[in-house]
Design a protein around this motif. Structure first.
Motif, PDB file in Angstrom:
ATOM      1  N   MET A 158       8.648   1.448  -9.294  1.00  0.00           N
ATOM      2  CA  MET A 158       7.743   2.132  -8.380  1.00  0.00           C
ATOM      3  C   MET A 158       8.437   3.347  -7.778  1.00  0.00           C
ATOM      4  N   MET A 159       7.633   4.249  -7.214  1.00  0.00           N
ATOM      5  CA  MET A 159       8.134   5.330  -6.388  1.00  0.00           C
ATOM      6  C   MET A 159       8.201   4.808  -4.954  1.00  0.00           C
ATOM      7  N   ALA A 160       9.283   5.141  -4.256  1.00  0.00           N
ATOM      8  CA  ALA A 160       9.526   4.587  -2.928  1.00  0.00           C
ATOM      9  C   ALA A 160       9.614   5.705  -1.896  1.00  0.00           C
ATOM     10  N   PRO A 161       8.489   6.145  -1.337  1.00  0.00           N
ATOM     11  CA  PRO A 161       8.510   7.188  -0.318  1.00  0.00           C
ATOM     12  C   PRO A 161       9.460   6.837   0.826  1.00  0.00           C
ATOM     13  N   VAL A 162      10.144   7.827   1.341  1.00  0.00           N
ATOM     14  CA  VAL A 162      11.168   7.732   2.376  1.00  0.00           C
ATOM     15  C   VAL A 162      12.447   7.119   1.802  1.00  0.00           C
ATOM     16  N   GLY A 163      12.340   6.005   1.084  1.00  0.00           N
ATOM     17  CA  GLY A 163      13.520   5.397   0.493  1.00  0.00           C
ATOM     18  C   GLY A 163      14.230   6.321  -0.475  1.00  0.00           C
ATOM     19  N   ASP A 164      13.484   7.191  -1.154  1.00  0.00           N
ATOM     20  CA  ASP A 164      14.123   8.087  -2.122  1.00  0.00           C
ATOM     21  C   ASP A 164      14.700   9.341  -1.478  1.00  0.00           C
ATOM     22  N   VAL A 186      -4.700   5.664   2.090  1.00  0.00           N
ATOM     23  CA  VAL A 186      -3.700   5.499   1.030  1.00  0.00           C
ATOM     24  C   VAL A 186      -3.622   6.758   0.165  1.00  0.00           C
ATOM     25  N   GLU A 187      -4.766   7.327  -0.205  1.00  0.00           N
ATOM     26  CA  GLU A 187      -4.772   8.548  -1.012  1.00  0.00           C
ATOM     27  C   GLU A 187      -4.129   9.710  -0.264  1.00  0.00           C
ATOM     28  N   ALA A 188      -4.397   9.811   1.050  1.00  0.00           N
ATOM     29  CA  ALA A 188      -3.802  10.884   1.847  1.00  0.00           C
ATOM     30  C   ALA A 188      -2.277  10.737   1.880  1.00  0.00           C
ATOM     31  N   PHE A 189      -1.821   9.507   2.005  1.00  0.00           N
ATOM     32  CA  PHE A 189      -0.384   9.240   1.987  1.00  0.00           C
ATOM     33  C   PHE A 189       0.217   9.619   0.640  1.00  0.00           C
ATOM     34  N   GLN A 190      -0.456   9.223  -0.439  1.00  0.00           N
ATOM     35  CA  GLN A 190       0.031   9.555  -1.783  1.00  0.00           C
ATOM     36  C   GLN A 190       0.069  11.062  -1.996  1.00  0.00           C
ATOM     37  N   ALA A 191      -0.971  11.767  -1.539  1.00  0.00           N
ATOM     38  CA  ALA A 191      -1.032  13.216  -1.716  1.00  0.00           C
ATOM     39  C   ALA A 191       0.109  13.914  -0.985  1.00  0.00           C
ATOM     40  N   ALA A 214      10.000  13.143 -12.692  1.00  0.00           N
ATOM     41  CA  ALA A 214       9.980  12.638 -11.321  1.00  0.00           C
ATOM     42  C   ALA A 214      10.291  11.147 -11.279  1.00  0.00           C
ATOM     43  N   THR A 215       9.695  10.384 -12.173  1.00  0.00           N
ATOM     44  CA  THR A 215       9.926   8.939 -12.148  1.00  0.00           C
ATOM     45  C   THR A 215      11.324   8.590 -12.664  1.00  0.00           C
ATOM     46  N   ALA A 216      11.813   9.328 -13.667  1.00  0.00           N
ATOM     47  CA  ALA A 216      13.151   9.048 -14.185  1.00  0.00           C
ATOM     48  C   ALA A 216      14.217   9.273 -13.124  1.00  0.00           C
ATOM     49  N   SER A 217      13.998  10.252 -12.248  1.00  0.00           N
ATOM     50  CA  SER A 217      15.013  10.609 -11.259  1.00  0.00           C
ATOM     51  C   SER A 217      14.852   9.888  -9.931  1.00  0.00           C
ATOM     52  N   ARG A 218      13.666   9.318  -9.652  1.00  0.00           N
ATOM     53  CA  ARG A 218      13.429   8.808  -8.303  1.00  0.00           C
ATOM     54  C   ARG A 218      12.873   7.389  -8.230  1.00  0.00           C
ATOM     55  N   ALA A 219      12.453   6.813  -9.333  1.00  0.00           N
ATOM     56  CA  ALA A 219      11.826   5.491  -9.273  1.00  0.00           C
ATOM     57  C   ALA A 219      12.848   4.397  -8.984  1.00  0.00           C
ATOM     58  N   PHE A 220      12.382   3.333  -8.333  1.00  0.00           N
ATOM     59  CA  PHE A 220      13.211   2.176  -8.025  1.00  0.00           C
ATOM     60  C   PHE A 220      12.729   0.977  -8.836  1.00  0.00           C
ATOM     61  N   ARG A 221      13.671   0.109  -9.192  1.00  0.00           N
ATOM     62  CA  ARG A 221      13.344  -1.127  -9.904  1.00  0.00           C
ATOM     63  C   ARG A 221      13.889  -2.314  -9.128  1.00  0.00           C
ATOM     64  N   PRO A 258       0.808  -1.235   0.000  1.00  0.00           N
ATOM     65  CA  PRO A 258       0.000   0.000   0.000  1.00  0.00           C
ATOM     66  C   PRO A 258       0.832   1.272   0.000  1.00  0.00           C
ATOM     67  N   MET A 259       2.095   1.173   0.438  1.00  0.00           N
ATOM     68  CA  MET A 259       2.938   2.360   0.543  1.00  0.00           C
ATOM     69  C   MET A 259       3.815   2.570  -0.684  1.00  0.00           C
ATOM     70  N   GLN A 260       3.789   1.650  -1.620  1.00  0.00           N
ATOM     71  CA  GLN A 260       4.543   1.784  -2.857  1.00  0.00           C
ATOM     72  C   GLN A 260       3.655   2.476  -3.890  1.00  0.00           C
ATOM     73  N   LEU A 261       4.187   3.481  -4.531  1.00  0.00           N
ATOM     74  CA  LEU A 261       3.392   4.242  -5.497  1.00  0.00           C
ATOM     75  C   LEU A 261       3.647   3.768  -6.914  1.00  0.00           C
TER      76      LEU A 261
END
Length: 338
Positions: A208-214, A111-116, A193-200, A68-71
């Motif tokens: 995915m986008m990784a909140p806190v991890g990035d 989940v939406e509040a977290f994403q926002a 944003a995804t090119a600079s911060r996404a994780f594979r 749920p925390m992975q975007l």
């Protein structure tokens, strides 16, 4: 990444919403409440990074990102499936920004509040541009870069990407249904944003986008944290590396855990480069002469200045030799980048 969310957004939003999702999932998120943002010096520049208010033991879990925390992941809606795979996450993120941040709902799920909160803390398109990220750079600067040796491929990738993005945007808007129309700047922000911060994590979870991890800066093999993906659950966990970390010490990642790459390859992948993370190279003299005449570090654009630093490191002159950039600052030098 070199551009970090504001400390206020992180402290008031990430931790609270991440903790709320953890409680809903019935799990505790290890050390996440002890994490704070502060400025650290990297290569003479103050950059926002992540630290812990308490000491950390070697191998200790820091935080986990459950599903749920992975975007993002792999967007399944029909309007995304018509897009090329490499563009889907960026369009999904841009759509979320439009719907949760630019035109927020009156009521949001946890989940939406977290994403926002996460999306609100990401750099704006203007901040990406000021940071020298290639996709966000002015066309004139990209054209200048594309004509130069060694670094020209960075500009060529951007020049090839923009028409492709226009086509993908047309496909998205044609299939968007009841969703708001997306502008080119919206789509460009999402891709940057995804090119600079996404994780594979191949074999475990999709890009995915990784909140806190990035929030962890990259210092290559000297980094003090590691991350891994559990193939069974799809959860991603960050841990302390093989040595303990003192309170207040910066927490750092190695984005290329499998090895090192050239500065140009790192820049193409993430839109930034660091002396600590790149494979040391000495470029051919003829290429270096052309780059020194271009005098990139004294141009106005952030992209040209950033690439100029890469060129300076890769064309380092023996002590006592004056650089051509210092000798030739004028019509000839300027013509080399026009």
């Amino acid at each position: 990444p070199m551009l970090m969310p504001a400390a206020e957004a992180y402290d008031s939003g990430y931790v609270q919403s991440l903790g709320g999702l953890d409680r809903a999932a019935g799990q505790a998120n290890f050390r996440v409440r002890d994490l704070r943002l502060q400025d650290f010096e990297h290569e003479g520049v103050r950059i926002r990074g992540l630290t812990s208010t308490k000491p950390l033991a070697a191998g200790e879990p820091l935080f986990v990102l459950s599903k749920p925390m992975q975007l993002g992941g792999e967007p399944q809606a029909e309007r995304f499936r018509g897009l090329r795979p490499g563009a889907r996450l960026g369009f999904w993120l841009a759509e979320k920004k439009i719907e949760l941040v630019d035109h927020p709902k009156s009521k949001m799920s946890p989940v939406e509040a977290f994403q926002a909160r996460y999306i609100s803390a990401l750099p704006s398109l203007e901040e990406f541009r000021a940071g020298g990220f290639p996709l966000a750079a002015p066309e004139e600067d990209v054209q200048r870069l594309a004509s130069l040796p060694r670094v020209g491929e960075i500009g060529q990738i951007v020049l090839n990407s923009r028409p492709y993005l226009v086509g993908e945007l047309a496909k998205y808007n044609a299939a968007r249904g009841d969703h708001r129309e997306m502008s080119f700047d919206d789509a460009l922000w999402g891709q940057t944003a995804t090119a600079s911060r996404a994780f594979r994590f191949p074999g475990c979870t999709s890009v995915m986008m990784a909140p806190v991890g990035d929030l962890l800066n990259d210092i290559g093999r000297q980094s003090n944290c590691v991350y891994e993906c559990d193939a069974e659950s799809g959860n991603v966990i960050w841990r302390v590396g093989s040595h303990p970390i003192q309170a207040g010490e910066e927490l750092t990642n190695n984005y290329f855990q499998g090895g090192v790459r050239s500065a140009v390859d790192v820049f193409k992948a993430f839109g930034f480069a660091s002396e600590a993370t790149e494979r040391r190279e000495r470029w051919p003299e003829a290429d270096c002469v052309a780059l020194q005449r271009a005098d990139l570090q004294h141009q106005r654009g952030a992209l040209l200045q950033t690439v100029g630093k890469i060129a300076e490191r890769s064309c380092a002159q023996p002590s006592g030799n004056a650089s051509l950039a210092a000798q030739e600052r004028s019509p000839t030098a300027q013509a080399a980048v026009k």
